[in-house]
Design an enzyme around this catalytic site. Structure first.
Site, mmCIF file in Angstrom:
data_model
loop_
_atom_site.group_PDB
_atom_site.id
_atom_site.type_symbol
_atom_site.label_atom_id
_atom_site.label_comp_id
_atom_site.label_asym_id
_atom_site.label_seq_id
_atom_site.Cartn_x
_atom_site.Cartn_y
_atom_site.Cartn_z
ATOM 1 N N SER A 49 15.685 1.190 27.187
ATOM 2 C CA SER A 49 14.604 0.653 27.938
ATOM 3 C C SER A 49 15.015 -0.582 28.722
ATOM 4 O O SER A 49 15.735 -1.520 28.485
ATOM 5 C CB SER A 49 13.287 0.216 27.117
ATOM 6 O OG SER A 49 13.555 -0.669 26.349
ATOM 7 N N ASP A 50 14.174 -0.930 29.792
ATOM 8 C CA ASP A 50 14.535 -2.392 30.385
ATOM 9 C C ASP A 50 13.645 -3.280 29.321
ATOM 10 O O ASP A 50 12.828 -2.739 28.458
ATOM 11 C CB ASP A 50 13.828 -2.242 31.742
ATOM 12 C CG ASP A 50 14.111 -3.557 32.622
ATOM 13 O OD1 ASP A 50 15.004 -4.432 32.057
ATOM 14 O OD2 ASP A 50 14.152 -3.481 33.671
ATOM 15 N N CYS A 51 14.105 -4.448 29.594
ATOM 16 C CA CYS A 51 13.505 -5.400 28.367
ATOM 17 C C CYS A 51 12.089 -5.649 28.320
ATOM 18 O O CYS A 51 11.663 -5.966 29.297
ATOM 19 C CB CYS A 51 14.262 -6.813 28.515
ATOM 20 S SG CYS A 51 16.241 -6.947 28.415
ATOM 21 N N ALA A 110 9.810 -3.392 28.226
ATOM 22 C CA ALA A 110 9.420 -2.076 28.859
ATOM 23 C C ALA A 110 8.371 -1.422 27.893
ATOM 24 O O ALA A 110 7.562 -0.722 28.240
ATOM 25 C CB ALA A 110 10.192 -1.244 29.681
#
Length: 775
Positions: free
Chosen positions: A296-298, A300
């Site tokens: 995941s993006d940070c 997210a």
């Protein structure tokens, strides 16, 4: 020297020796130490077993609490099993970065790494071999850091292969541009280099590093007029998804064999991408065949609850993400809420096991469970491979080959050093090292600013910034006018910096910021000769005023050219390098800012006046078009006589009319099948000549078009490109291997790809070649 001095010197010597020993003996973190009797016989340490069996053995030994702790990017050690901590988040967009937790530079043996040009400039070279070599160099430097004990992770969350859909996007600088074919080829080349594969994709043994293509998907808005990426719902048609947003990610996985995909912050058609099972599991893992993990993006996953409120609780958010296919979360939310999610019945332990299987499999493919990495492949890469002469020269070459010559009236450039007795350098970007770097950069080997490079060539060089900062809200017009009027030549360094465009900051204008335009015009009016304007920026700029001003003789776009940017610019100005870069994005006029950045549509809507986006669909008049770029030499093209003119489709499938295009018969690509499409491959041979007067690299761009732009057809689309080096007067033939199913097809409203019967056209420069699809 007295006794006290001797004692101090001896202590200092001992300290230095101790530090030296510490550096030499520093070893990277690894599992399965053969010297550890408590772990060396464990199943997951047996390198003769298949990785899937080793991983299953490891997971079977973990407690539920230990499993949960391994789901976040800062995975703690498991002492009883000899498994060290692992930091998943490291960045390598255009060189190793100190963003993230995995790479460490401060106070270490290796204090910096080679900083290559920002991606948007590298893309302008249209040279896949160069992209591969940059990725390869970064991968080698990452291993060197790891071997020196300065890295506790080899998972590099790069490249960014999102489409640069809107010119105002602050992160467009990180991408290969607006074209899906370019972005796809960049992704494949860079990923292969970074992971240690061959240029053609061959792999022997363990991964050098792990590449992660981000951000899936339709992510190209950060913060614009109150709309932020965390809550933005990108409404994307099936047609645009298939022919614009997804191709780079599909190529990353299927051709580049990337070992990671990162899901983005935004929603797509109502669903957060990190909670979308159809996207992450069905498409990426099953249809495309990802052999790796999804990150995941940070934060997210947090935002599935906290920003978009798609989930009612954080327990629901982590459950949605794990069930959708997220394997590693950037942040701490898994460790904090997965346990309670299990207790509430949102997920089961088997959901965790699936994620950990992908995560630990990747760590094993990196060789991190095979004993001491220094005794394994890549374990002998020393610190001197970081910032090596070879890599620094590659950074210079990348900047030189990407820089685009936009204007050169009456051969203003190149300048002859012998004829420049005095030089005026003006502009806030002339001597500002951060302006060369772009974002997601790490500490560079060294930085050569344009001013420094020019001063080394012309002794009598005078400098004034002219603006207080790049935003240019305070100017010193009288002083710069005096300077401009007193020297032989003037070079201005203007444009943008990271205070104008970056992550979490999109632009609202396309013109130069503040009083830059006024300053440029005043200097041009005062100068003895037409001035040279050098622009640093990631995104496009509306410089119509400069394009049409005869007092501005030459314009260079240098992107954010990295640590060697000043030398690269100077070499082009003085004719030591022939510019060959081509714009990887359309440069739109300021009036384009009337279009809402939130409107995701690529295709124009003539009924409402919506102009469309990118060179494929934009119906307005660009300032500079995609693929534009001048050279100090002139080049010509011609299609060779052996180029195919007809392609016969001998297949039982019959062409059909689509619902919105009853007048055109088309073949459904899926129905044609692999074997038929394989038979529809052909070659196009293009003759290229450099008419002089200088040698240099020259990108050859091949487009295709249809006989009509109706029903959503692009005006043209890039189908291939190659960079060739030609001496002055030299000719060569460039062969493009094409497939009718891939390169002549189009996507219809429902997202299906079709091949139109009838006429198609290949385009290179001003030359066209017709090909007919015949049944």
């Amino acid at each position: 020297m007295g006794t006290r001095g001797l004692i101090f010197s001896g202590a200092l010597l001992l300290l230095l020796v101790a530090r030296t020993v510490l550096v030499i003996s520093a070893t990277p973190p690894f599992a399965c130490d053969p010297a550890n009797p408590s772990t060396r016989n464990l199943g997951f340490c047996q390198t003769t077993l298949p990785i899937d069996k080793r991983v299953s053995d490891l997971i079977s030994r973990l407690t539920l609490e230990e499993k949960i702790q391994q789901l976040d990017d800062q995975a703690p050690e498991i002492p009883r099993l000899g498994v060290p901590k692992y930091n998943w988040w490291s960045e390598a967009l255009h060189g190793l970065s100190n963003w993230g937790h995995g790479m460490h530079f401060s106070g270490r043996t290796i204090p910096g790494a080679t900083s290559f040009p920002q991606v948007i400039l590298t893309a302008a070279s249209f040279n896949p071999d160069l992209w591969y070599r940059i990725g390869q160099a970064i991968g080698v430097e990452a291993r060197a850091l790891y071997n020196a004990g300065q890295a506790d992770g080899l998972t590099l969350w790069s490249p960014n292969v999102n489409i640069f859909r809107d010119p105002r996007w602050g992160r467009g600088q990180e991408t290969p541009g607006e074209d899906p074919t370019t972005a796809s080829k960049y992704a494949v080349s860079f990923v292969r280099g970074l992971q240690g594969d061959s240029p053609t994709g061959g792999r022997s043994g363990q991964l050098m590093t792990s590449a992660c293509c981000k951000h899936l998907t339709a992510y190209d808005l950060d913060r614009w007029k109150g709309t932020v990426r965390y809550t933005f719902d990108a409404r994307v048609t099936a047609q645009d998804m298939e022919d614009t947003f997804q191709p780079p990610f599909r190529s990353c996985v299927q051709d580049g064999r990337a070992s990671c995909i990162m899901c983005s912050y935004n929603r797509v058609n109502g669903v957060p991408t990190c909670a979308d099972y159809n996207l992450l599991t069905k498409q990426v893992k099953k249809t495309w065949g990802l052999d790796g993990y999804i990150a995941s993006d940070c934060a997210a996953v947090d935002f599935i609850f906290g920003a978009s409120h798609y989930a009612k609780t954080l327990e629901e958010a982590v459950s949605y993400a794990l069930k959708a296919g997220v394997d590693i979360n950037c942040g701490k939310v898994m460790n904090q809420h997965v346990g309670s999610a299990i207790q509430k019945g949102n997920i089961s332990e088997s959901d965790i096991d699936k994620a950990l299987f992908n995560a630990f499999s990747l760590r094993m493919k990196l060789g991190l469970f095979n004993g001491n990495p220094q005794k394994l492949p890549s374990g002998n890469i020393p610190p001197n491979q970081v910032c090596s002469t070879e890599h620094k020269n590659l950074a210079l070459r990348a900047a030189q080959d990407g820089i685009v010559l936009l204007k050169n009236t009456d051969n203003t450039l190149p300048l002859a050093k012998s004829k420049v007795t005095s030089l005026g350098v003006i502009g806030p970007n002339a001597d500002a090292p951060p302006s060369l770097m772009g974002n997601y950069n790490g500490p560079p080997c060294e930085v050569i600013t344009p001013l420094k490079a020019l001063q080394s060539s012309i002794k009598n060089t005078r400098f004034l910034a002219g603006c207080n900062i790049v935003a240019c809200n305070v100017t010193k017009i009288p002083e710069v006018v005096e300077l401009a009027s007193s020297v032989d030549y003037v070079i201005m360094f203007m444009g943008l910096d990271q205070n104008q465009e970056r992550e979490d900051l999109d632009r609202t204008d396309l013109v130069l910021p503040g009083m830059q335009q006024t300053l440029i015009s005043k200097v041009a009016e005062a100068a003895k000769k037409p001035i040279i304007l050098v622009l640093l920026s990631g995104g496009p700029l509306d410089i119509t005023f400069a394009k049409g001003d005869p007092r501005i003789g030459a314009i260079l776009w240098a992107g954010y050219p990295g640590e060697a940017g000043g030398s690269a610019i100077s070499s082009i100005i003085f004719g030591e390098h022939n510019p060959g870069g081509k714009l990887p994005v359309t440069w739109y006029p300021q009036e384009f800012t009337k279009v809402a950045m939130t409107d995701m549509r690529m295709r124009p809507d003539r009924a409402t006046g919506y102009p469309g986006r990118s060179y494929r669909f934009y119906t307005g008049k660009p300032v500079y078009q995609f693929g534009y770029g001048l050279s100090y030499s002139s080049h010509s093209y011609e299609f060779e006589a052996e180029a195919a003119t007809s392609i016969y489709l001998n297949n039982s499938s019959s062409p059909q009319a689509t619902s919105n295009d009853p007048s055109t018969l088309s073949y459904d690509i899926a129905s044609l099948g692999f074997n038929t499409c394989r038979e529809l491959k052909f070659s196009a041979m293009v003759g290229v000549k450099n008419h002089g007067p200088m040698p240099g690299n020259h990108p050859v761009l091949l487009f295709s078009r249809w006989s009509s732009t109706e029903h959503g057809r692009p005006m043209k689309q890039l189908v291939g490109f190659q960079s060739v080096y030609l001496e002055a007067g030299e000719s060569t033939k460039v062969e493009f291997s094409l497939s009718a199913c891939e390169h002549l097809s189009r996507v219809v409203d429902d997202g299906k790809r079709v091949l139109d019967k009838g006429s198609h056209f290949l385009i290179v420069g001003d030359e066209e070649h017709q090909i007919n699809i015949i049944s």
